[in-house]
Structure formats: C-alpha cells, structure tokens
Motif scaffolding. Structure first.
Motif, PDB file in Angstrom:
ATOM      1  N   TRP A  95       0.797  -1.214   0.000  1.00  0.00           N
ATOM      2  CA  TRP A  95       0.000   0.000   0.000  1.00  0.00           C
ATOM      3  C   TRP A  95       0.837   1.275   0.000  1.00  0.00           C
ATOM      4  O   TRP A  95       0.477   2.256  -0.658  1.00  0.00           O
ATOM      5  N   SER A  96       1.941   1.295   0.717  1.00  0.00           N
ATOM      6  CA  SER A  96       2.711   2.530   0.832  1.00  0.00           C
ATOM      7  C   SER A  96       3.167   3.029  -0.530  1.00  0.00           C
ATOM      8  O   SER A  96       3.151   4.243  -0.799  1.00  0.00           O
ATOM      9  N   VAL A  97       3.553   2.103  -1.417  1.00  0.00           N
ATOM     10  CA  VAL A  97       3.962   2.505  -2.768  1.00  0.00           C
ATOM     11  C   VAL A  97       2.762   3.016  -3.553  1.00  0.00           C
ATOM     12  O   VAL A  97       2.855   4.029  -4.260  1.00  0.00           O
ATOM     13  N   LEU A  98       1.623   2.334  -3.441  1.00  0.00           N
ATOM     14  CA  LEU A  98       0.421   2.781  -4.149  1.00  0.00           C
ATOM     15  C   LEU A  98       0.032   4.192  -3.720  1.00  0.00           C
ATOM     16  O   LEU A  98      -0.230   5.062  -4.564  1.00  0.00           O
ATOM     17  N   ALA A  99      -0.012   4.425  -2.415  1.00  0.00           N
ATOM     18  CA  ALA A  99      -0.438   5.729  -1.912  1.00  0.00           C
ATOM     19  C   ALA A  99       0.534   6.833  -2.316  1.00  0.00           C
ATOM     20  O   ALA A  99       0.117   7.935  -2.707  1.00  0.00           O
ATOM     21  N   LYS A 100       1.829   6.550  -2.235  1.00  0.00           N
ATOM     22  CA  LYS A 100       2.824   7.563  -2.577  1.00  0.00           C
ATOM     23  C   LYS A 100       2.769   7.920  -4.052  1.00  0.00           C
ATOM     24  O   LYS A 100       2.792   9.101  -4.430  1.00  0.00           O
ATOM     25  N   ARG A 101       2.674   6.902  -4.910  1.00  0.00           N
ATOM     26  CA  ARG A 101       2.648   7.175  -6.339  1.00  0.00           C
ATOM     27  C   ARG A 101       1.349   7.875  -6.749  1.00  0.00           C
ATOM     28  O   ARG A 101       1.352   8.731  -7.646  1.00  0.00           O
ATOM     29  N   ALA A 102       0.249   7.538  -6.091  1.00  0.00           N
ATOM     30  CA  ALA A 102      -1.013   8.221  -6.386  1.00  0.00           C
ATOM     31  C   ALA A 102      -0.930   9.696  -6.011  1.00  0.00           C
ATOM     32  O   ALA A 102      -1.384  10.573  -6.762  1.00  0.00           O
ATOM     33  N   ALA A 103      -0.351   9.987  -4.852  1.00  0.00           N
ATOM     34  CA  ALA A 103      -0.209  11.379  -4.415  1.00  0.00           C
ATOM     35  C   ALA A 103       0.698  12.160  -5.355  1.00  0.00           C
ATOM     36  O   ALA A 103       0.394  13.307  -5.729  1.00  0.00           O
ATOM     37  N   ASN A 104       1.814  11.562  -5.754  1.00  0.00           N
ATOM     38  CA  ASN A 104       2.733  12.236  -6.666  1.00  0.00           C
ATOM     39  C   ASN A 104       2.089  12.497  -8.021  1.00  0.00           C
ATOM     40  O   ASN A 104       2.283  13.554  -8.627  1.00  0.00           O
TER      41      ASN A 104
END
Length: 345
Positions: free
Chosen positions: A208-217
């Motif tokens: 999840w951490s990668v998904l959330a970070k890439r979505a925010a970016n």
C-alpha cells in the motif's frame, strides 16, 4: 419472491421451523442440518435459483454442481466448505437487481472467483465483513487468465488488490477504516483508473505505501502541469434545497468514487456516462447532513429521466423519495436546457 421461501427461512428460523415450512425439501434440509449445517444457506440459495442437484448425498451433489461451473476450481468449493454465511455477506446482503433469473447464484459464482484470485498460499482466509462491504454491488468481473479483476471501476492485478485489502485490515485494527474508504482509497483508485500500472515484484511486496505515494505524486504532478481537476463534468446545479432535503449533484470522479464506497453502491460504474453527459449521480441529503439516498439521472432525448434511486447499500427507498426523484428530474431538465441552450440531443 422465491428468496423468501428458502434462504430467509434458513437464516432466520430454527431447523424445526424450516422443515415445517419447506416440506418438499425436508430430506435435503434434514441431511444438511445433520452433516454440514454451515452449508444450509448454500443449499437454500441453490433451491431459490432453481439449480438442479443430482440425487444422492446432498453435500456431494452441491460440490459437484459448484465444480460444474467452468469458471470455478476446487479452491472455490473449499471456500464454501470451510466457511459460513458471514463469510459471504457480499452475496447475502445484495439487493435484487430486477428480473434477472438466478441472480444470486450468479453473484455467488462471481464472488467465489474473486476469493479464489485473492487466496494466499492456497489457504482459506475469510475477509472481515467491513472489507466484504467494499465489494457490495460492485461489478465482480474477473479475468483469471490475466490475473486481473475489476474493483470499483478499476482494472487491476490481484496483487494490487491484495495490497489494498491488507491495508484495509490494518486500518480496521487501528480504528481508521472510515478515513481509509472516505479519502485514502478513492485517491488511489482514481490514480489506478488513469494509469497503466506496471510493478515489479519488489514494488508489489512494498504494498500500500507505494500505491499511496505514487497516487499522491501523480495527482500533484497533474495539478501543476494542467491546473485541472481530474474527471470533472458540468452541471447546471450543484446544490438545491427541496423541502427538508438538499440535493447535491456530484461533478467529479473523486467525489463519485468516495460516494460509491461510502454508500456501498455501484455509482462509480457510471463514471464514463457522467463524463460523456449521458448520466448524472445526485445525493439526497436530509438537510445539509446525512445522505439519505442516491439518484441516477439519464439523458433521454430532450429530458433527464430517473434511471434509479437507491438508499444505503442499494436498498429500496420510500414512495416519498420516489416522488422527490421525479421532481429532481424535472428541475434538472429545466435548468440543463437553460444552461446548455436547449441543446440536448
């Protein structure tokens, strides 16, 4: 309704009451009560759906019928055999979509496909009820050959969905699940719907951490490059008071995703229709507070008409809300014609 003759009898009554009310299938019910009572709801669902079972031992006949479905594997039967009704709330809490025959059986088959795709190391792992509700009234479309499914309007790999659901389970434990479905998950879903996601194995493990970070970016980059709100459509009205109610027109993809998740509806499946000015989703609130119902309007030549009105989790609404829907359609048509120069085609 046939559903009330079998499945509700099983779920709500004692064994004696079931046998008295359902004499035609007394032998099958008595056998299931003795050998595998946790499967009684499956037998009832099959009978409601006119699913034919072979003669002989009833559990074996049920297993054979499940495995006769071309899209199901022995793993699907293990989910049923090792589970109980609470592990299948997506199926049992769904509302009848209309005149489609055997709709609940078809829904059970689809949900078993989803569970089979999600399994970890072949072990049976039931999903908590709050997480099951994220799938309520969703499409449940699976392409096992591509290891993909559609979840809340987004095509994704099962590995991606596993990362999402693992985070959802953590949020339940932390007491932040409401925030997860109101803000965090819709942000990621909007991103996934607009990118062709390619992860390597390490990124999938990061979860999840990668998904959330890439979505925010991605959203930040999109804003700075275009200054635009993603997936926004026009509307002549945003909020209209009608008596004790307030009508709110949803006008962007992110709000639509949040609304569908919060209300356990399939409203997010009409995103393309909204973007193409063929559909509109509106929330009916009590005053300015709690959402009471959701209305879908569709274009029909020179007017907007009510396609559907539903309460929470696709439940039926009162006659008052039905009448309110007709009034909303009239107001929307009138204001749209003024707003759009009368150019409905």
């Amino acid at each position: 309704m046939r559903f009330h003759n079998h499945l509700e009898q099983w779920l709500e009554h004692s064994p004696t009451e079931r046998e008295c009310c359902l004499p035609k299938h007394r032998r099958q019910y008595a056998e299931i009560e003795s050998d595998a009572p946790h499967l009684g709801w499956v037998l009832a669902l099959m009978l409601d759906s006119d699913i034919e079972l072979s003669h002989g031992e009833v559990v074996a006949a049920m297993k054979d019928r499940v495995l006769a479905e071309p899209v199901l594997t022995p793993l699907a039967w293990r989910f049923l055999a090792n589970g109980n009704a609470d592990h299948f709330r997506v199926v049992l809490d769904a509302q009848d979509p209309g005149d489609e025959p055997a709709w609940r059986w078809k829904l059970l088959v689809a949900w078993l496909q989803v569970l089979s795709g999600l399994h970890r190391a072949g072990r049976y792992q039931p999903l908590p009820v709050p997480i099951q509700m994220l799938f309520l009234h969703d499409g449940l479309v699976v392409f096992p050959e591509a290891d993909e499914l559609e979840f809340r309007g987004c095509w994704m790999r099962f590995a991606t969905l596993r990362a999402i659901l693992t985070e959802a389970e953590k949020r339940i434990e932390l007491g932040t699940f409401d925030r997860f479905i109101e803000k965090d998950l819709p942000d990621v879903l909007i991103w996934l719907a607009n990118v062709n996601l390619e992860f390597d194995s390490n990124q999938y493990k990061a979860g999840w951490s990668v998904l959330a970070k890439r979505a925010a970016n991605w959203r930040q980059d999109l804003y700075w490059r275009t200054g635009a709100k993603l997936g926004k459509w026009r509307s002549p009205i945003e909020r209209v008071p009608l008596g004790t109610y307030e009508i709110e027109c949803i006008v962007d993809a992110l709000t639509l995703s949040r609304h569908a998740l919060n209300q356990r509806l399939c409203a997010d499946r009409f995103l393309e229709g909204c973007l193409q000015d063929q559909e509109r989703i509106l929330a009916i609130r009590i005053g300015t507070g709690k959402i009471h119902a959701t209305i879908r309007l569709s274009r029909a030549q020179s007017a907007w008409v009510v396609s559907d009105i539903r309460g929470f989790a696709n439940s039926q609404v009162s006659e008052e809300i039905d009448r309110l829907g007709a009034e909303i359609a009239y107001i929307y048509t009138r204001d749209w014609n003024r707003f759009d120069g009368g150019a409905i085609s």
